[in-house]
Design an enzyme around this catalytic site. Structure first.
Site, PDB file in Angstrom:
ATOM      1  N   HIS A   1      29.633  -5.528  63.622  1.00  0.00           N
ATOM      2  CA  HIS A   1      29.181  -7.147  63.315  1.00  0.00           C
ATOM      3  C   HIS A   1      30.474  -7.722  63.220  1.00  0.00           C
ATOM      4  O   HIS A   1      30.579  -6.874  61.969  1.00  0.00           O
ATOM      5  CB  HIS A   1      27.730  -7.609  62.657  1.00  0.00           C
TER       6      HIS A   1
ATOM      7  N   ASP B   1      21.573  -8.238  63.853  1.00  0.00           N
ATOM      8  CA  ASP B   1      22.547  -7.767  63.185  1.00  0.00           C
ATOM      9  C   ASP B   1      22.168  -7.380  61.432  1.00  0.00           C
ATOM     10  O   ASP B   1      22.807  -8.106  60.220  1.00  0.00           O
ATOM     11  CB  ASP B   1      23.226  -9.549  62.576  1.00  0.00           C
TER      12      ASP B   1
ATOM     13  N   ASN C   1      25.708  -0.780  66.194  1.00  0.00           N
ATOM     14  CA  ASN C   1      26.635  -2.048  66.792  1.00  0.00           C
ATOM     15  C   ASN C   1      27.397  -2.456  65.357  1.00  0.00           C
ATOM     16  O   ASN C   1      27.829  -1.309  64.420  1.00  0.00           O
ATOM     17  CB  ASN C   1      25.308  -2.771  66.462  1.00  0.00           C
TER      18      ASN C   1
ATOM     19  N   SER D   1      31.434  -5.158  59.847  1.00  0.00           N
ATOM     20  CA  SER D   1      30.397  -4.104  59.311  1.00  0.00           C
ATOM     21  C   SER D   1      29.341  -3.145  60.936  1.00  0.00           C
ATOM     22  O   SER D   1      29.690  -4.392  61.447  1.00  0.00           O
ATOM     23  CB  SER D   1      28.744  -4.658  59.045  1.00  0.00           C
TER      24      SER D   1
END
Ligand code: GRF
Length: 202
Positions: free
Chosen positions: A108, A144, A106, A135
Site C-alpha cells: 500500500h 489496508d 499487499n 507499506s
C-alpha cells in the site's frame, strides 16, 4: 514455494517480484499471474517471463461474493503457498480473505496506518507531511489494515506533485516488496495473533 500474483494494471511490482524472486531466488517461483482486467500490461510481463496467466473479469459481476468465488477457483488450480496482491484494485470479501489468511500480502502506497484507501499521495501533500512511503502488510478483513511487515520512507519535497511523490514511492515499493516475499518463501515470515513475525536470524 509457489507464488501467485494478482494484478489489475501495469504490474511494475509484479515485475520486481519476477526479477528479484522468480528469476533470482530458488526458494520462490511465480506459478501464475491473475488479473481482473483483460488489458492489464502486467499480463504481458508475465507472458514474457513464461508465467501462466488467467483473467477473471470483474466487469458485470454485481456481487462481490460471486466474483471472489470465481477468483478463488482460479487461484486454487495452482495451490499457491503465497498470494501477492500487486496493484490489485479490488476489495476482497471477508470470507475470501479468511481463506488465505496468513499467506496473502499487499503493498500500500502510504506509511500505514496513515492514509488507508485511495489517493494517498495527494492526501500526504494536503496534510503537509514531510515524509511519506509504502507499506507491505498481511491482508486481513480490514482494508489496508493488516499487520505491517516492512515499510520504506521517502522525503516530501517543496513543490512535489502527487505524481512526483507516487514515482518516488513506487521505486521503494519495488525494493521492499521482493524483500518481504523472499522472507516469506524462506519461511522466515508468518502472521500470528494478528501480528507479523519475522525470524531475525540470518
Ligand atoms: C502502485 O501505486 C502500488 O502502490 C499500488 O498499485 C499501484 C500500481 O502498482 N498497490 P503496479 O505498477 O501495477 O505494480
Amino acid at each position: 514455494k509457489k507464488i501467485l500474483v494478482l494484478i489489475s494494471g501495469s504490474g511494475s511490482n509484479l515485475q520486481a517480484v519476477i526479477d528479484k524472486v522468480h528469476l533470482s531466488d530458488n526458494a520462490g517461483e511465480v506459478v501464475a499471474v491473475i488479473s481482473n482486467k483483460p488489458d492489464a500490461f502486467g499480463l504481458t510481463r508475465a507472458q514474457e517471463a513464461g508465467i501462466a496467466t488467467d483473467v477473471v473479469v470483474s466487469k458485470g459481476i454485481a456481487k462481490r461474493e460471486e466474483y471472489d468465488a470465481l477468483l478463488g477457483q482460479a487461484i486454487d488450480k495452482y495451490q499457491p503457498d503465497l498470494i501477492v496482491l500487486a496493484g490489485f484494485m479490488r476489495i476482497l470479501t471477508p470470507d475470501f480473505v479468511r481463506r488465505y489468511a496468513g499467506k496473502m500480502l499487499n503493498i500500500h502506497p502510504s506509511l500505514l496506518p496513515k492514509y488507508q484507501g485511495l489517493h494517498t499521495h495527494q492526501r500526504a501533500l494536503d496534510a503537509g507531511d514531510e515524509a511519506h512511503g509504502a507499506s507491505v502488510h498481511f491482508v486481513t478483513e480490514e482494508l489496508d489494515g493488516g499487520p505491517v511487515i516492512l515499510q520504506a520512507k521517502v522525503p516530501v519535497f517543496e513543490g512535489d506533485t502527487a505524481e512526483d511523490l507516487a514515482a518516488r514511492v513506487l521505486d521503494q515499493e519495488h525494493r521492499i516488496y521482493p524483500l518481504a516475499v523472499q522472507w516469506f518463501v524462506a519461511g522466515r515470515l508468518q502472521m500470528q495473533d494478528g501480528k507479523a513475525l519475522l525470524d531475525q536470524q540470518v
